[in-house]
Write a protein that holds these residues in place. Structure first.
Motif, PDB file in Angstrom:
ATOM      1  N   SER A 149     -31.946 -21.261  37.151  1.00 37.63           N
ATOM      2  CA  SER A 149     -32.098 -20.701  38.491  1.00 37.63           C
ATOM      3  C   SER A 149     -30.844 -19.899  38.794  1.00 37.63           C
ATOM      4  CB  SER A 149     -32.254 -21.828  39.523  1.00 37.63           C
ATOM      5  OG  SER A 149     -32.106 -21.315  40.823  1.00 37.63           O
ATOM      6  N   SER A 150     -31.016 -18.595  39.043  1.00 41.44           N
ATOM      7  CA  SER A 150     -29.844 -17.767  39.333  1.00 41.44           C
ATOM      8  C   SER A 150     -29.226 -18.135  40.673  1.00 41.44           C
ATOM      9  CB  SER A 150     -30.217 -16.292  39.301  1.00 41.44           C
ATOM     10  OG  SER A 150     -31.239 -16.024  40.239  1.00 41.44           O
ATOM     11  N   ALA A 151     -30.029 -18.670  41.604  1.00 41.26           N
ATOM     12  CA  ALA A 151     -29.503 -19.053  42.912  1.00 41.26           C
ATOM     13  C   ALA A 151     -28.624 -20.303  42.821  1.00 41.26           C
ATOM     14  CB  ALA A 151     -30.646 -19.284  43.888  1.00 41.26           C
ATOM     15  N   PHE A 152     -28.989 -21.238  41.930  1.00 38.71           N
ATOM     16  CA  PHE A 152     -28.242 -22.488  41.768  1.00 38.71           C
ATOM     17  C   PHE A 152     -27.994 -22.725  40.276  1.00 38.71           C
ATOM     18  CE2 PHE A 152     -30.975 -22.903  45.505  1.00 38.71           C
ATOM     19  CZ  PHE A 152     -30.016 -23.081  46.485  1.00 38.71           C
ATOM     20  N   PRO A 153     -27.047 -22.019  39.672  1.00 38.22           N
ATOM     21  CA  PRO A 153     -26.883 -22.068  38.213  1.00 38.22           C
ATOM     22  C   PRO A 153     -26.484 -23.426  37.648  1.00 38.22           C
ATOM     23  CG  PRO A 153     -25.103 -20.825  39.232  1.00 38.22           C
ATOM     24  CD  PRO A 153     -26.082 -21.137  40.311  1.00 38.22           C
TER      25      PRO A 153
END
Length: 176
Positions: free
Chosen positions: A74-78
């Motif tokens: 997840s790019s929002a929560f790496p």
């Protein structure tokens, strides 16, 4: 001041949870692959867990095999859903044991982990794709594995010959 104590307490609790999870044994999954191509997503909810997954597949005749695998992120929560190591190898079943056919390059680090490779020509027989790694995300981690057989050149030749025969039949029908 109260906020920083709560934050410190949460950090200590998270550290203890990671230490306890690190002592867990490997998680294993075995998948029986029907016909190729095949794709499977695998996820883990325990953080800092090592895993070894096995994908069983068979080839009825010689073929190149393409293998691709990549981390689910997840790019929002790496750091929420993350793997720290990801590796894939192909083995052939020989009697009651397995012989390494292709040794994939292990992927490691904080970047998104993915790789693909072609095994080269494999003969008819039973094989396994072994995917190994370590889950380091706070909420777990996962990956997608893909296996596909590439047709032999002789199969392309047969297809072209068949198309030539169909083209000849259509042309002859028009002439009559």
């Amino acid at each position: 001041m109260k906020f920083s104590r709560k934050l410190m307490g949460a950090a200590v609790a998270a550290g203890l949870a990671f230490a306890a999870a690190g002592a867990q044994a490997a998680v294993d999954h075995t998948f029986s692959v029907g016909s190729l191509p095949y794709s499977q997503a695998v996820t883990y909810t325990n953080s800092t867990t090592f895993f070894d997954d096995v994908f069983n597949f068979s080839l009825s005749h010689g073929s190149d095999v393409n293998v691709g695998f990549g981390e689910i992120t997840s790019s929002a929560f790496p750091n929420l859903f993350k793997l720290s190591i990801l590796d894939a190898d192909v083995y052939q079943k020989v009697g009651n044991s397995y012989s390494l056919v292709y040794d994939g390059i292990a992927q490691a680090g904080s970047q998104e982990l993915f790789s693909s490779f072609n095994t080269g020509l494999l003969g008819a027989g039973n094989y396994i794709l072994k995917v190994s790694g370590a889950v380091s995300g706070i909420a777990g981690g996962g990956y997608v594995a893909q296996i596909a057989a590439v047709p032999e050149p002789s199969e392309y030749l047969m297809m072209l010959a068949g198309l030539g025969i169909v083209g000849y039949a259509v042309r002859r029908k028009r002439a009559v």
